[in-house]
Design a protein around this motif. Structure first.
Motif, PDB file in Angstrom:
ATOM      1  N   TRP A 207       0.869  -1.248  -0.061  1.00 41.71           N
ATOM      2  CA  TRP A 207      -0.122   0.099  -0.032  1.00 41.71           C
ATOM      3  C   TRP A 207       0.913   1.339  -0.076  1.00 41.71           C
ATOM      4  N   ASP A 208       0.735   2.262  -1.020  1.00 39.45           N
ATOM      5  CA  ASP A 208       1.293   3.526  -0.909  1.00 39.45           C
ATOM      6  C   ASP A 208       0.204   4.305  -0.440  1.00 39.45           C
ATOM      7  N   VAL A 209       0.663   5.052   0.800  1.00 40.21           N
ATOM      8  CA  VAL A 209      -0.303   5.941   1.450  1.00 40.21           C
ATOM      9  C   VAL A 209       0.057   7.382   1.547  1.00 40.21           C
ATOM     10  N   TYR A 210      -0.675   8.165   0.857  1.00 38.79           N
ATOM     11  CA  TYR A 210      -0.225   9.600   0.576  1.00 38.79           C
ATOM     12  C   TYR A 210      -1.019  10.350   1.720  1.00 38.79           C
ATOM     13  N   LYS A 211      -0.258  11.341   2.361  1.00 38.67           N
ATOM     14  CA  LYS A 211      -0.871  11.797   3.427  1.00 38.67           C
ATOM     15  C   LYS A 211      -0.469  13.447   3.325  1.00 38.67           C
ATOM     16  N   VAL A 212      -1.061  14.249   3.981  1.00 41.51           N
ATOM     17  CA  VAL A 212      -0.745  15.833   3.973  1.00 41.51           C
ATOM     18  C   VAL A 212      -0.980  16.142   5.543  1.00 41.51           C
ATOM     19  N   LYS A 213       0.224  16.393   6.178  1.00 41.21           N
ATOM     20  CA  LYS A 213       0.089  16.798   7.640  1.00 41.21           C
ATOM     21  C   LYS A 213      -0.361  15.553   8.426  1.00 41.21           C
ATOM     22  N   GLY A 214      -0.108  14.500   8.144  1.00 41.94           N
ATOM     23  CA  GLY A 214      -0.605  13.110   8.784  1.00 41.94           C
ATOM     24  C   GLY A 214      -1.919  12.581   8.571  1.00 41.94           C
ATOM     25  N   LYS A 215      -2.445  13.264   7.638  1.00 44.64           N
ATOM     26  CA  LYS A 215      -4.122  12.745   7.152  1.00 44.64           C
ATOM     27  C   LYS A 215      -3.932  12.262   5.876  1.00 44.64           C
ATOM     28  N   VAL A 216      -4.590  11.186   5.682  1.00 49.53           N
ATOM     29  CA  VAL A 216      -4.778  10.356   4.521  1.00 49.53           C
ATOM     30  C   VAL A 216      -5.601  11.008   3.400  1.00 49.53           C
ATOM     31  N   PHE A 217      -4.995  11.108   2.110  1.00 50.47           N
ATOM     32  CA  PHE A 217      -5.776  11.727   1.148  1.00 50.47           C
ATOM     33  C   PHE A 217      -5.809  10.790  -0.039  1.00 50.47           C
ATOM     34  N   MET A 218      -4.898   9.761  -0.177  1.00 53.10           N
ATOM     35  CA  MET A 218      -4.826   8.883  -1.326  1.00 53.10           C
ATOM     36  C   MET A 218      -4.386   7.605  -1.043  1.00 53.10           C
ATOM     37  N   LEU A 219      -4.719   6.447  -1.229  1.00 57.22           N
ATOM     38  CA  LEU A 219      -4.245   5.326  -1.393  1.00 57.22           C
ATOM     39  C   LEU A 219      -3.914   4.441  -2.557  1.00 57.22           C
ATOM     40  N   MET A 220      -2.849   3.635  -2.663  1.00 60.15           N
ATOM     41  CA  MET A 220      -2.577   2.964  -3.922  1.00 60.15           C
ATOM     42  C   MET A 220      -2.264   1.537  -3.795  1.00 60.15           C
ATOM     43  N   THR A 221      -2.877   0.641  -4.179  1.00 63.94           N
ATOM     44  CA  THR A 221      -2.559  -0.719  -3.990  1.00 63.94           C
ATOM     45  C   THR A 221      -2.792  -1.416  -5.481  1.00 63.94           C
ATOM     46  N   ALA A 222      -2.048  -2.850  -5.212  1.00 61.42           N
ATOM     47  CA  ALA A 222      -2.616  -3.897  -6.380  1.00 61.42           C
ATOM     48  C   ALA A 222      -3.191  -5.039  -5.557  1.00 61.42           C
ATOM     49  N   VAL A 223      -3.609  -5.110  -4.345  1.00 63.20           N
ATOM     50  CA  VAL A 223      -3.855  -6.160  -3.571  1.00 63.20           C
ATOM     51  C   VAL A 223      -5.211  -6.725  -3.988  1.00 63.20           C
ATOM     52  N   THR A 224      -5.994  -6.133  -4.709  1.00 60.47           N
ATOM     53  CA  THR A 224      -7.526  -6.482  -5.374  1.00 60.47           C
ATOM     54  C   THR A 224      -6.986  -7.262  -6.575  1.00 60.47           C
ATOM     55  N   GLY A 225      -5.861  -7.289  -7.083  1.00 58.56           N
ATOM     56  CA  GLY A 225      -5.743  -8.202  -8.377  1.00 58.56           C
ATOM     57  C   GLY A 225      -5.323  -6.855  -9.668  1.00 58.56           C
ATOM     58  N   GLU A 226      -5.638  -5.603  -9.332  1.00 59.36           N
ATOM     59  CA  GLU A 226      -5.557  -4.690 -10.411  1.00 59.36           C
ATOM     60  C   GLU A 226      -5.097  -3.400  -9.541  1.00 59.36           C
ATOM     61  N   PRO A 227      -4.223  -2.681 -10.268  1.00 60.36           N
ATOM     62  CA  PRO A 227      -3.740  -1.535  -9.563  1.00 60.36           C
ATOM     63  C   PRO A 227      -5.055  -0.281  -9.479  1.00 60.36           C
ATOM     64  N   ILE A 228      -5.230  -0.131  -8.475  1.00 59.95           N
ATOM     65  CA  ILE A 228      -6.276   0.918  -7.884  1.00 59.95           C
ATOM     66  C   ILE A 228      -5.986   2.143  -7.186  1.00 59.95           C
ATOM     67  N   VAL A 229      -6.521   3.303  -7.397  1.00 59.67           N
ATOM     68  CA  VAL A 229      -6.310   4.373  -6.796  1.00 59.67           C
ATOM     69  C   VAL A 229      -7.818   4.621  -5.711  1.00 59.67           C
ATOM     70  N   ILE A 230      -7.299   5.054  -4.332  1.00 56.00           N
ATOM     71  CA  ILE A 230      -8.571   5.194  -3.552  1.00 56.00           C
ATOM     72  C   ILE A 230      -8.394   6.841  -3.041  1.00 56.00           C
TER      73      ILE A 230
END
Length: 143
Positions: free
Chosen positions: A45-68
């Protein structure tokens, strides 16, 4: 043999195409002031944060590369109805998060806008002194 090579080439092209959504989102997130990436949910999981708060996640654990991404609930509902490659947030609050899937129907400029809006939704909830940008002005005049 040629058929197998053609199938492998098609699969390889699909993988490159599938990764474009994540590549576009990653590139936009790297441009945002105060944004950083970590792996607080594990190496997948790539977890993108600003000032410690999450605004975007990226993973391929679902079998496809997704952006949340975080999204306004009404915007999220409209996006899900307009784009088959946008669904409710994977493992997140389904009302406030969306998942962008690969597939080709999402324009790169929309990905940029979705990442920016997710970032701004988080920034506007930060105490004023902690905000890296003014959420009322940043990126919203460019649309």
């Amino acid at each position: 043999m040629q058929e197998k090579m053609a199938q492998d080439e098609t699969a390889q092209d699909a993988t490159v195409f599938d990764e474009r959504v994540q590549q576009q989102a990653r590139a936009r997130a790297q441009e945002l002031p105060g944004a950083g990436v970590g792996h607080s949910f594990g190496p997948e999981w790539d977890v993108y944060k600003v000032k410690g708060k999450v605004f975007m996640l990226m993973t391929a654990v679902t079998g496809e590369p997704i952006v949340i991404l975080k999204a306004d609930p009404q915007d999220a509902k409209a996006l899900r109805s307009e784009h088959e490659d946008i669904t409710a947030g994977y493992h997140m609050n389904k009302q406030h998060w969306i998942t962008v899937h690969p597939g080709g129907s999402i324009d790169p400029s929309l990905i940029d806008d979705l990442v920016t809006e997710s970032y701004l939704l988080v920034v506007e909830k930060l105490p004023r002194p902690q905000r890296p940008v003014d959420p009322a002005a940043f990126g919203r005049g460019e649309r």
